[in-house]
Structures are given as structure tokens and as C-alpha cells.
Design a protein around this motif. Structure first.
Motif, PDB file in Angstrom:
ATOM      1  N   ALA A  45       0.830  -1.204   0.000  1.00 18.73           N
ATOM      2  CA  ALA A  45       0.000   0.000   0.000  1.00 18.73           C
ATOM      3  C   ALA A  45       0.868   1.260   0.000  1.00 18.73           C
ATOM      4  N   ALA A  46       1.932   1.261   0.785  1.00 18.72           N
ATOM      5  CA  ALA A  46       2.835   2.416   0.837  1.00 18.72           C
ATOM      6  C   ALA A  46       3.526   2.616  -0.505  1.00 18.72           C
ATOM      7  N   GLN A  47       3.967   1.530  -1.128  1.00 15.38           N
ATOM      8  CA  GLN A  47       4.594   1.636  -2.449  1.00 15.38           C
ATOM      9  C   GLN A  47       3.625   2.246  -3.451  1.00 15.38           C
ATOM     10  N   HIS A  48       2.378   1.822  -3.394  1.00 23.35           N
ATOM     11  CA  HIS A  48       1.363   2.359  -4.297  1.00 23.35           C
ATOM     12  C   HIS A  48       1.165   3.856  -4.051  1.00 23.35           C
ATOM     13  N   GLU A  49       1.042   4.256  -2.781  1.00 27.68           N
ATOM     14  CA  GLU A  49       0.837   5.658  -2.440  1.00 27.68           C
ATOM     15  C   GLU A  49       1.991   6.529  -2.909  1.00 27.68           C
ATOM     16  N   VAL A  50       3.219   6.053  -2.701  1.00 33.68           N
ATOM     17  CA  VAL A  50       4.389   6.852  -3.067  1.00 33.68           C
ATOM     18  C   VAL A  50       4.517   6.951  -4.584  1.00 33.68           C
ATOM     19  N   ALA A  51       4.213   5.886  -5.287  1.00 31.64           N
ATOM     20  CA  ALA A  51       4.420   5.851  -6.736  1.00 31.64           C
ATOM     21  C   ALA A  51       3.259   6.389  -7.548  1.00 31.64           C
ATOM     22  N   LYS A  52       2.086   6.585  -6.953  1.00 31.99           N
ATOM     23  CA  LYS A  52       0.893   6.886  -7.745  1.00 31.99           C
ATOM     24  C   LYS A  52       0.949   8.209  -8.493  1.00 31.99           C
ATOM     25  N   ASP A  53       1.682   9.181  -8.010  1.00 31.77           N
ATOM     26  CA  ASP A  53       1.739  10.473  -8.683  1.00 31.77           C
ATOM     27  C   ASP A  53       3.038  10.696  -9.455  1.00 31.77           C
ATOM     28  N   MET A  54       3.781   9.626  -9.650  1.00 32.59           N
ATOM     29  CA  MET A  54       5.047   9.741 -10.386  1.00 32.59           C
ATOM     30  C   MET A  54       4.772   9.913 -11.875  1.00 32.59           C
ATOM     31  N   ASP A  55       5.562  10.729 -12.510  1.00 30.86           N
ATOM     32  CA  ASP A  55       5.411  10.938 -13.953  1.00 30.86           C
ATOM     33  C   ASP A  55       6.401  10.106 -14.754  1.00 30.86           C
ATOM     34  N   TRP A  56       7.179   9.272 -14.095  1.00 31.01           N
ATOM     35  CA  TRP A  56       8.169   8.470 -14.835  1.00 31.01           C
ATOM     36  C   TRP A  56       8.052   7.024 -14.524  1.00 31.01           C
TER      37      TRP A  56
END
Length: 79
Positions: A68-79
Motif C-alpha cells: 500500500a505504501a509503495q502504491h501511495e508513493v508511486a501513484k503520482d510519479m510521472d516516470w
């Protein structure tokens, strides 16, 4: 860590801390590319701080919480 040395406080989003702690726990620091030995030591010191300063909030996370934390951190990444 030498307690006589100056310190700084770093505030992290909990999800970032979970992701970093999980990565540090699962990474062989001998394989991380570094340009100076102090970089590897600083990563080891960061891991120690997670273990001692955030236990059990960060050190006791479940696999589901890590995902869940990985998803939260990565969800707004543009790369």
C-alpha cells in the motif's frame, strides 16, 4: 551513531518511510553504487534510525502495508 555530533530532524511521509525502510532492509548495501564509503555508512545509519526511532510503527509493517505504501508513493510519479 555518535550522540555528540550535531543532528538534523527529517520529517517523512509515513509511506515514504515504509518504502525506504523496506528497501534498506532488503538491499545489500555492498551492491549499491557509491562514490565514497561515507555514502554507504549514511545509508546504514538511516536504517539504524528507522529501527530505533520508529519501531514498531515502521519496523513492524506487514507485506500488505508495504504494498500500500509503495502504491501511495508511486501513484503520482510521472516516470
Amino acid at each position: 551513531m555518535n550522540s555528540d555530533l550535531p543532528t538534523v530532524a527529517v520529517r517523512l511521509w509515513r509511506a515514504d518511510a515504509v518504502v525506504l525502510f523496506d528497501w534498506l532492509m532488503s538491499t545489500d548495501l555492498d551492491t549499491v553504487p557509491i562514490t565514497h564509503p561515507a555514502q554507504k555508512q549514511a545509508l546504514a545509519d538511516l536504517l539504524s534510525r528507522f529501527e530505533y526511532d520508529t519501531a514498531p510503527d515502521i519496523t513492524g509493517v506487514t507485506a500488505e502495508e508495504i504494498t500500500a505504501a509503495q502504491h501511495e508513493v508511486a501513484k503520482d510519479m510521472d516516470w
